[in-house]
Every structure is written in C-alpha cells, then in structure tokens.
Design a protein around this motif. Structure first.
Motif, PDB file in Angstrom:
ATOM      1  N   THR A  91       0.834  -1.205   0.000  1.00 24.74           N
ATOM      2  CA  THR A  91       0.000   0.000   0.000  1.00 24.74           C
ATOM      3  C   THR A  91       0.865   1.249   0.000  1.00 24.74           C
ATOM      4  OG1 THR A  91      -1.835  -1.098   1.130  1.00 24.74           O
ATOM      5  CG2 THR A  91      -1.714   1.299   1.309  1.00 24.74           C
ATOM      6  N   ALA A  92       0.631   2.113  -0.983  1.00 26.75           N
ATOM      7  CA  ALA A  92       1.438   3.326  -1.136  1.00 26.75           C
ATOM      8  C   ALA A  92       0.911   4.131  -2.312  1.00 26.75           C
ATOM      9  CB  ALA A  92       2.902   2.976  -1.374  1.00 26.75           C
ATOM     10  N   VAL A  93       1.431   5.333  -2.457  1.00 25.90           N
ATOM     11  CA  VAL A  93       1.259   6.083  -3.696  1.00 25.90           C
ATOM     12  C   VAL A  93       2.409   5.681  -4.611  1.00 25.90           C
ATOM     13  CG1 VAL A  93       1.154   8.340  -4.789  1.00 25.90           C
ATOM     14  CG2 VAL A  93       0.139   7.998  -2.520  1.00 25.90           C
ATOM     15  N   TYR A  94       2.062   5.297  -5.831  1.00 26.08           N
ATOM     16  CA  TYR A  94       3.053   4.843  -6.794  1.00 26.08           C
ATOM     17  C   TYR A  94       3.305   5.942  -7.819  1.00 26.08           C
ATOM     18  CZ  TYR A  94       3.063   0.131  -4.964  1.00 26.08           C
ATOM     19  OH  TYR A  94       3.226  -0.970  -4.152  1.00 26.08           O
ATOM     20  N   PHE A  95       4.591   6.228  -8.033  1.00 29.78           N
ATOM     21  CA  PHE A  95       5.013   7.297  -8.942  1.00 29.78           C
ATOM     22  C   PHE A  95       5.816   6.727 -10.099  1.00 29.78           C
ATOM     23  CE2 PHE A  95       3.978  10.863  -6.200  1.00 29.78           C
ATOM     24  CZ  PHE A  95       4.027  10.315  -4.922  1.00 29.78           C
ATOM     25  N   CYS A  96       5.614   7.302 -11.247  1.00 28.20           N
ATOM     26  CA  CYS A  96       6.410   7.016 -12.425  1.00 28.20           C
ATOM     27  C   CYS A  96       7.469   8.111 -12.554  1.00 28.20           C
ATOM     28  CB  CYS A  96       5.482   7.019 -13.636  1.00 28.20           C
ATOM     29  SG  CYS A  96       6.279   6.839 -15.221  1.00 28.20           S
ATOM     30  N   ALA A  97       8.670   7.737 -13.041  1.00 28.80           N
ATOM     31  CA  ALA A  97       9.737   8.712 -13.178  1.00 28.80           C
ATOM     32  C   ALA A  97      10.627   8.365 -14.362  1.00 28.80           C
ATOM     33  CB  ALA A  97      10.570   8.774 -11.899  1.00 28.80           C
ATOM     34  N   ALA A  98      11.297   9.387 -14.904  1.00 24.85           N
ATOM     35  CA  ALA A  98      12.177   9.212 -16.059  1.00 24.85           C
ATOM     36  C   ALA A  98      13.547   9.805 -15.761  1.00 24.85           C
ATOM     37  CB  ALA A  98      11.580   9.888 -17.287  1.00 24.85           C
ATOM     38  N   THR A  99      14.597   9.094 -16.188  1.00 27.30           N
ATOM     39  CA  THR A  99      15.960   9.569 -16.008  1.00 27.30           C
ATOM     40  C   THR A  99      16.747   9.442 -17.297  1.00 27.30           C
ATOM     41  OG1 THR A  99      18.031   9.293 -14.784  1.00 27.30           O
ATOM     42  CG2 THR A  99      16.721   7.324 -15.142  1.00 27.30           C
ATOM     43  N   SER A 100      17.613  10.442 -17.547  1.00 27.69           N
ATOM     44  CA  SER A 100      18.437  10.420 -18.749  1.00 27.69           C
ATOM     45  C   SER A 100      19.719   9.606 -18.547  1.00 27.69           C
ATOM     46  CB  SER A 100      18.799  11.850 -19.170  1.00 27.69           C
ATOM     47  OG  SER A 100      19.447  12.534 -18.108  1.00 27.69           O
ATOM     48  N   VAL A 101      19.964   9.158 -17.320  1.00 31.36           N
ATOM     49  CA  VAL A 101      21.115   8.303 -17.077  1.00 31.36           C
ATOM     50  C   VAL A 101      20.651   6.850 -17.073  1.00 31.36           C
ATOM     51  CG1 VAL A 101      22.323  10.118 -15.836  1.00 31.36           C
ATOM     52  CG2 VAL A 101      20.904   8.494 -14.566  1.00 31.36           C
ATOM     53  N   SER A 102      21.521   5.946 -16.730  1.00 31.42           N
ATOM     54  CA  SER A 102      21.175   4.530 -16.798  1.00 31.42           C
ATOM     55  C   SER A 102      20.203   4.142 -15.684  1.00 31.42           C
ATOM     56  CB  SER A 102      22.439   3.677 -16.730  1.00 31.42           C
ATOM     57  OG  SER A 102      23.146   3.959 -15.540  1.00 31.42           O
ATOM     58  N   CYS A 103      19.631   2.955 -15.846  1.00 29.84           N
ATOM     59  CA  CYS A 103      18.606   2.462 -14.920  1.00 29.84           C
ATOM     60  C   CYS A 103      19.102   2.521 -13.477  1.00 29.84           C
ATOM     61  CB  CYS A 103      18.265   1.023 -15.305  1.00 29.84           C
ATOM     62  SG  CYS A 103      16.570   0.560 -14.962  1.00 29.84           S
ATOM     63  N   SER A 104      18.252   3.055 -12.593  1.00 29.94           N
ATOM     64  CA  SER A 104      18.626   3.215 -11.198  1.00 29.94           C
ATOM     65  C   SER A 104      17.369   3.272 -10.345  1.00 29.94           C
ATOM     66  CB  SER A 104      19.423   4.511 -11.018  1.00 29.94           C
ATOM     67  OG  SER A 104      19.618   4.814  -9.649  1.00 29.94           O
ATOM     68  N   LEU A 105      17.501   2.861  -9.090  1.00 31.82           N
ATOM     69  CA  LEU A 105      16.399   2.989  -8.141  1.00 31.82           C
ATOM     70  C   LEU A 105      16.651   4.117  -7.149  1.00 31.82           C
ATOM     71  CD1 LEU A 105      15.506  -0.756  -7.409  1.00 31.82           C
ATOM     72  CD2 LEU A 105      14.451   0.845  -9.034  1.00 31.82           C
ATOM     73  N   ARG A 106      17.573   5.020  -7.508  1.00 33.83           N
ATOM     74  CA  ARG A 106      17.878   6.173  -6.662  1.00 33.83           C
ATOM     75  C   ARG A 106      17.028   7.360  -7.070  1.00 33.83           C
ATOM     76  NH1 ARG A 106      22.955   7.859  -8.001  1.00 33.83           N
ATOM     77  NH2 ARG A 106      22.881   9.301  -6.260  1.00 33.83           N
ATOM     78  N   VAL A 107      16.314   7.924  -6.116  1.00 32.19           N
ATOM     79  CA  VAL A 107      15.426   9.053  -6.376  1.00 32.19           C
ATOM     80  C   VAL A 107      16.180  10.221  -7.001  1.00 32.19           C
ATOM     81  CG1 VAL A 107      14.006  10.820  -5.264  1.00 32.19           C
ATOM     82  CG2 VAL A 107      13.799   8.429  -4.548  1.00 32.19           C
ATOM     83  N   ALA A 108      17.408  10.466  -6.557  1.00 33.50           N
ATOM     84  CA  ALA A 108      18.126  11.693  -6.917  1.00 33.50           C
ATOM     85  C   ALA A 108      18.441  11.824  -8.392  1.00 33.50           C
ATOM     86  CB  ALA A 108      19.414  11.782  -6.099  1.00 33.50           C
ATOM     87  N   VAL A 109      18.481  10.726  -9.137  1.00 31.46           N
ATOM     88  CA  VAL A 109      18.913  10.811 -10.538  1.00 31.46           C
ATOM     89  C   VAL A 109      17.763  11.047 -11.502  1.00 31.46           C
ATOM     90  CG1 VAL A 109      20.854   9.278 -10.015  1.00 31.46           C
ATOM     91  CG2 VAL A 109      18.771   8.348 -11.047  1.00 31.46           C
ATOM     92  N   TYR A 110      16.557  11.175 -10.989  1.00 28.39           N
ATOM     93  CA  TYR A 110      15.399  11.278 -11.875  1.00 28.39           C
ATOM     94  C   TYR A 110      15.069  12.712 -12.230  1.00 28.39           C
ATOM     95  CZ  TYR A 110      14.920   6.395 -12.128  1.00 28.39           C
ATOM     96  OH  TYR A 110      15.188   5.089 -12.431  1.00 28.39           O
ATOM     97  N   ASP A 111      14.787  12.921 -13.532  1.00 32.06           N
ATOM     98  CA  ASP A 111      14.531  14.253 -14.074  1.00 32.06           C
ATOM     99  C   ASP A 111      13.054  14.624 -14.034  1.00 32.06           C
ATOM    100  OD1 ASP A 111      16.763  12.945 -16.376  1.00 32.06           O
ATOM    101  OD2 ASP A 111      17.311  14.631 -15.099  1.00 32.06           O
TER     102      ASP A 111
END
Length: 123
Positions: A91-111
């Motif tokens: 249970t949570a709010v689910y967010f979609c995100a896009a990054t110009s760098v390689s695949c990562s699960l780190r929030v900080a790299v997302y544009d």
C-alpha cells in the motif's frame, strides 16, 4: 511540456493484482530509463522497479522480486507495472519517473516525475 501521468491504481484484496500505466508526453521517452517508485505514509519514497531505454535491463527492489513486472512500449510512450500477489505492505502512492542516465532505483537521478496513483491493499 513534459508530463508523466499514472493510472490504474485502486483498492485490491491481498493476493490480488493490479496493472499500473504511465503515459509520457512532451519528451522522447525512449531516450530515458523509466522507473516506478512508491511512498507510504510516513515513509521515504523508494524505488520499486526500473527498465532501461530498450528494455534490455530491468531492476527490482528485493521486496517485489518475483511479484512485480515492469515493461514499456516505446511506440506508445507508456510504461507499465504489473503487480501480482499484492500484500498490505505494498500500500502506497506509486510514482512514475524518467531519467536520462542509466537504470537506477535512486530518487536523486530522476529528471521527471508523475503525480502518483494510490494503491491500497486491504481486505
């Protein structure tokens, strides 16, 4: 104008399934790795799954491995998250995100980020 719009959330019983969609517009999404994140009340936002630009690489959080599947259709500028065997702790709010760098699960790299869709797993 860049937009990521999530859909498909809702209320589901434990053990059930949901499929989330994320429609991208205003940019060429196949130049970006795409991910799903989630945030439960009182908790930090955390990575769930990531998919590379051409779908060659997928990465999952340990808590969802074997239950969730991320996929994308670059022709439709859409990313999906198939969630099976859902648990109350999903249970949570689910967010979609896009990054110009390689695949990562780190929030900080997302544009870019969507506004989120609520998923509630409860009987």
């Amino acid at each position: 104008q860049v937009q990521l719009v999530e859909s498909g959330g809702g209320l589901v019983q434990p053990g059930g399934s949901l499929r989330l969609s994320c429609a991208a517009s205003g940019f060429t999404s196949d130049y970006y790795a795409m991910s799903w994140f989630r945030q439960a009340p009182g908790k930090e936002r955390g990575g769930v799954a990531c998919i590379s630009r051409r779908s060659y690489i997928t990465t999952y959080a340990d808590s969802v491995k074997g239950r969730f599947t991320i996929s994308r259709d670059n022709g439709k500028n859409t990313v999906y998250l198939q969630m099976n065997s859902l648990k109350p702790e999903d249970t949570a709010v689910y967010f979609c995100a896009a990054t110009s760098v390689s695949c990562s699960l780190r929030v900080a790299v997302y544009d870019y980020w969507g506004q989120g869709t609520q998923v509630t797993v409860s009987s």
